[in-house]
Each structure stands twice: as C-alpha cells, then as structure tokens.
Design an enzyme around this catalytic site. Structure first.
Site, mmCIF file in Angstrom:
data_model
loop_
_atom_site.group_PDB
_atom_site.id
_atom_site.type_symbol
_atom_site.label_atom_id
_atom_site.label_comp_id
_atom_site.label_asym_id
_atom_site.label_seq_id
_atom_site.Cartn_x
_atom_site.Cartn_y
_atom_site.Cartn_z
ATOM 1 N N HIS A 161 0.834 -1.218 0.000
ATOM 2 C CA HIS A 161 0.000 0.000 0.000
ATOM 3 C C HIS A 161 0.866 1.266 0.000
ATOM 4 C CE1 HIS A 161 -3.245 -2.749 1.422
ATOM 5 N NE2 HIS A 161 -2.254 -3.249 2.151
ATOM 6 N N SER A 282 14.538 22.213 -15.302
ATOM 7 C CA SER A 282 13.378 23.061 -15.474
ATOM 8 C C SER A 282 13.849 24.418 -15.973
ATOM 9 C CB SER A 282 12.642 23.227 -14.145
ATOM 10 O OG SER A 282 11.833 24.386 -14.187
#
Ligand code: ARG
Length: 463
Positions: A161, A282
C-alpha cells in the site's frame, strides 16, 4: 477531379481511375513501405520456388531475383519514389521491377496474391520485432542484475500500500523486476514460436492450381512450416495481437518500474539519483532535475495497450477470409513496436546509470516500525505466544513508540516487558533491519544469501 489513370495492376475491368479520396483512403504506401525488405525477401523466395517447380524459367526467375535486389538497394539508398497511385509496397515494388526488367516482372505474381504476400511480409516483420523485444529485455535484465549485485545486502523499506511494511534488500527489489522481464521474454518467445508458420502460397484465399512447393518457400524464409489452411493463412492477425499483448504487459511492467524511479528520485525519498543523461532540468526552477524519461516510459503503456485494443477491434467480427480492414493492422503494430523498443532502451540506460543512496535506503528501512513483524515473530518463536496475541502485543508497543515519537528499538526493556512479561532484552536482536532481512532465508526471501543465489543463477542464465 483530375483525370486519373487506370490501375496498372488491376485496371483491366475498370473504365476509370479512382477518385482522389478513394486513393487517399485506400493507399497504405505511406506506412507499409516499412515492409520493403520483407516484401523483397518473400518475392525472391517465391520466384526461386516457381523456377524450381518449373512454373517460371530459370532465366526469368534470375532476372526477377536480381531486379528485386536492385529495387532493395534503391529503397535503402533513398532513391526510390513511392507512389500512392500504386497503393501499397507490393505494387510499388512490382511496378519498379517492371521498369527495370520488363516482361518477366509480370510473371512474379503467378500463384500468389497480395493477401498471402502481405500476411507473409507482416509475419516476418513482427517476428523480427519479437526478437528485438527479447534482446531489449535481456539487456534490461543485465542492467538490473548489475544493480542487484552492487546492493545485494543494502537494506531498504519494502512496501505494501506504499506504506512501510518490512525491510527488504535493494538486490531483492531489483531481482523482482528481473523475474518480471523474464516472463515478458517468455511471452515474446512463445508468440514467436506460434507465429513462425508461412502463409505464402495460400494465394488469395483458396490456394492455387499451380504445383507450388510451400515447404520450400517456408524454409527459405526461416519459417518452421507452411500454414495448413489457406483461409486461415490470409485472414488472421492473431500473431500481431499476441505481439501487442506481450508488448502491453511488458509496457505495464516498465511503467511500474518507471513509477518507482519517479517516486524514489523525489526529494522526499532520495532513494536514487538519476544520471544527468536521463533527466532534464526546469526552465524556471533551477533546483529541478526531472525524471522525464521515466515519466514517458510510464506513459507508453497507454499507446501500446491502445494499439492492442485498436487491432482487436479491427479484427473482431471480420468474416473469413481477407478484408481490407486488415490493412489497419500495420500502423498500430509499427507504433507500438517503435515505442516499446524506445522504452526498453531508455529504461536500460536509466537503470544502468542510476545511483542508489545506500544511506537513505537504510534510514528509511529503519523508520516506520518496519521490524514490527520481526517482534511479533520473536514472541511466537521465543515466548510461545499464538501469532494473533503476538500481533496484538506488538501493536500496543508500536502505538507506544508512535506516541513517544521513537522507533521500536528505542523503547526500554521495562516498557517492553510491561506490554508482555515474556519479553527479554534478547528481543533487541531482531529489531535491527539487518537482522530482519538476514532472517528471511525462506526460498525466494529477501535474505542477502538468497538474493545472491538468485543473482548467480541469473548470471549463468543470461551468460
Ligand atoms: N495493402 C494491403 C494490406 O495491407 C495488401 C493486401 C491487399 N489485398 C487486397 N485484396 N486488396 O492489407
């Protein structure tokens, strides 16, 4: 409407040429030119067989064989003008052959049809791609094996999970993907074995009245045998669907590994550093190093599985034998294959180059109460508690540690014993992550010894 000429191949019963829109929807030359080498190989095998069977003269077969080689070199040199008036690769090549050698070119199409021709070409093409996929997967497995060897005993959190579950080893995690990609290889190999039968000689759909030797053409093209039913030979594309299904599952596996790389390379995890060669920056945020290759690999399953669904929809409900719908098979498979090979190569490069952060992995492994199961197992083994009770006692200790903001190993023996009187200081030995992984010696478990044994076995298998 321009005055379009009749088709040279089948214009005999036509009074007029096709409408421009008809030509646009009908022509496949824009994409099926990728089959040129397979088409020429198929035609050469066919011509040689016709001569061996006395259906063509040796002289004509020789002229055809040589002429086809000339066409091949023209295409490969970029000197070939593809024409959409000639519809597809088969007719483009035959028309050029006619220009080159004249009359004998018209004899090549004896005892065959474009239906068995295209089925043969496409099988040859997809067969090559299955081999390329196996090669790409093997290279990726080698890269994963390299990572596994380097960190066979490095400890990291194992998740369920995406919550910390139990400590595992980095090597074990890498080897999980080696197993997945092995099954992917198996699927491509199985598909290849099933597709390796030759449709050539099925002709339009019913076979031919000429005394052809289908076993000879099958052998010449590297097929195991000729397909046994001419209707089936020209009308199924299950081989392409199997390739796409194997490609989809591979792409799904790649997407899971890609997703892990995206998560692991984040500032929150810092499990791995991706190399500059497989990252981008970026334009606005100077601190950024983005895992673009991993993200794109993660996305490829969409278009590859999309191709699988698209071709399945094209094929469903088609009556036997050939229908023109089947021309829609190629672009899907071309696109899926191209993107699969790209994704495999990019993933191999990323895995080879990435640097795992051993310290961060171990720190993460030690947090999140990852050895709670070891504590419960210890209570079962050493104190004879039923597992359910051991689970409950451990749960209480986890809650206490959580409240205090510390790890299980930081609780005092007095606090431990208060939860259950059978707990002794011996328990601390199982609370360390290294002891935890070392204890998981069951076959296929995460203990470094087990992982090293798997790595050694795979080194032998991969050569
Ligand atoms: N371009 C066609 C295809 O890809 C070749 C077969 C054409 N056969 C026919 N009967 N029109 O399917």
């Amino acid at each position: 409407m321009t005055n379009r000429t009749q088709n040279a191949m089948w214009g005999g019963r036509f009074a007029a040429g096709p409408d421009a829109i008809m030509e646009a929807i009908n022509a496949s030359i824009g994409f099926d030119q990728r089959l040129h080498a397979q088409d020429i190989a198929g035609s050469r095998a066919h011509a040689a067989m016709l001569a061996a069977q006395g259906i063509l003269t040796d002289k004509d077969a020789e002229a055809i064989g040589e002429g086809l080689l000339t066409v091949l070199s023209e295409i490969e040199a970029g000197n070939f003008t593809f024409s959409s008036a000639l519809e597809d690769i088969h007719m483009n090549i035959e028309a050029r052959l006619k220009e080159l050698i004249g009359e004998p070119a018209g004899r090549l199409h004896t005892a065959r049809s474009r239906n068995d021709q295209v089925a043969t070409d496409f099988r040859l093409w997809v067969r090559d791609q299955a081999d390329a996929a196996v090669a790409g997967l093997t290279a990726l497995q080698r890269a994963l094996l390299g990572q596994a060897e380097a960190g066979a005993d490095w400890v990291m959190p194992g998740f369920t999970h995406l919550q910390t579950a139990q400590p595992v080893t980095w090597g074990h995690h890498m080897m999980a993907y080696v197993e997945m990609f092995a099954r992917d290889r198996g699927r491509f190999a199985d598909a290849r074995a099933r597709m390796n039968e030759c449709p050539l000689g099925a002709a339009a759909l019913a076979g031919t009245s000429f005394p052809i030797d289908r076993a000879a053409t099958a052998a010449a093209l590297g097929f195991d045998r000729a397909m046994a039913n001419s209707l089936d030979a020209v009308s199924d594309r299950d081989f392409a669907l199997e390739f796409l299904a194997a490609a989809s599952i591979t792409a799904m596996h790649l997407s899971r590994l890609a997703e892990e790389l995206v998560i692991w390379s984040s500032a929150q995890f810092r499990f791995v550093a991706l190399s500059d060669r497989f990252s981008t920056g970026s334009s606005i945020m100077p601190q950024k190093k983005n895992p673009d290759a991993a993200e794109l690999i993660r996305a490829k399953v969409g278009r590859i599985m999309g191709a699988n669904v698209a071709l399945m929809m094209v094929m469903k409900g088609l009556p036997l034998a050939y229908s023109k719908d089947m021309q829609e098979d190629k672009e899907q498979v071309f696109d899926a294959a191209d993107n699969l090979m790209l994704a495999l190569a990019a993933m191999e490069g990323m895995v080879r180059d990435l640097v795992a952060n051993r310290t961060a992995l171990e720190a993460a492994a030690s947090s999140g109460f990852s050895t709670a199961t070891d504590l419960a197992d210890w209570l079962v083994r050493e104190a004879g508690l039923p597992f359910r009770e051991a689970h409950h006692v451990t749960g209480a200790l986890v809650a206490l540690a959580e409240k205090k903001g510390c790890d299980l190993a930081d609780l005092s023996i007095a606090e431990m014993a208060a939860a259950h009187p059978a707990i002794t200081a011996e328990v601390y030995s199982v609370l360390g992550v290294h002891n935890s992984v070392a204890s998981r010696q069951s076959y296929g478990g995460t203990a470094p010894d087990q992982v090293r044994a798997q790595i050694a076995a795979w080194r032998t298998r991969l050569g």
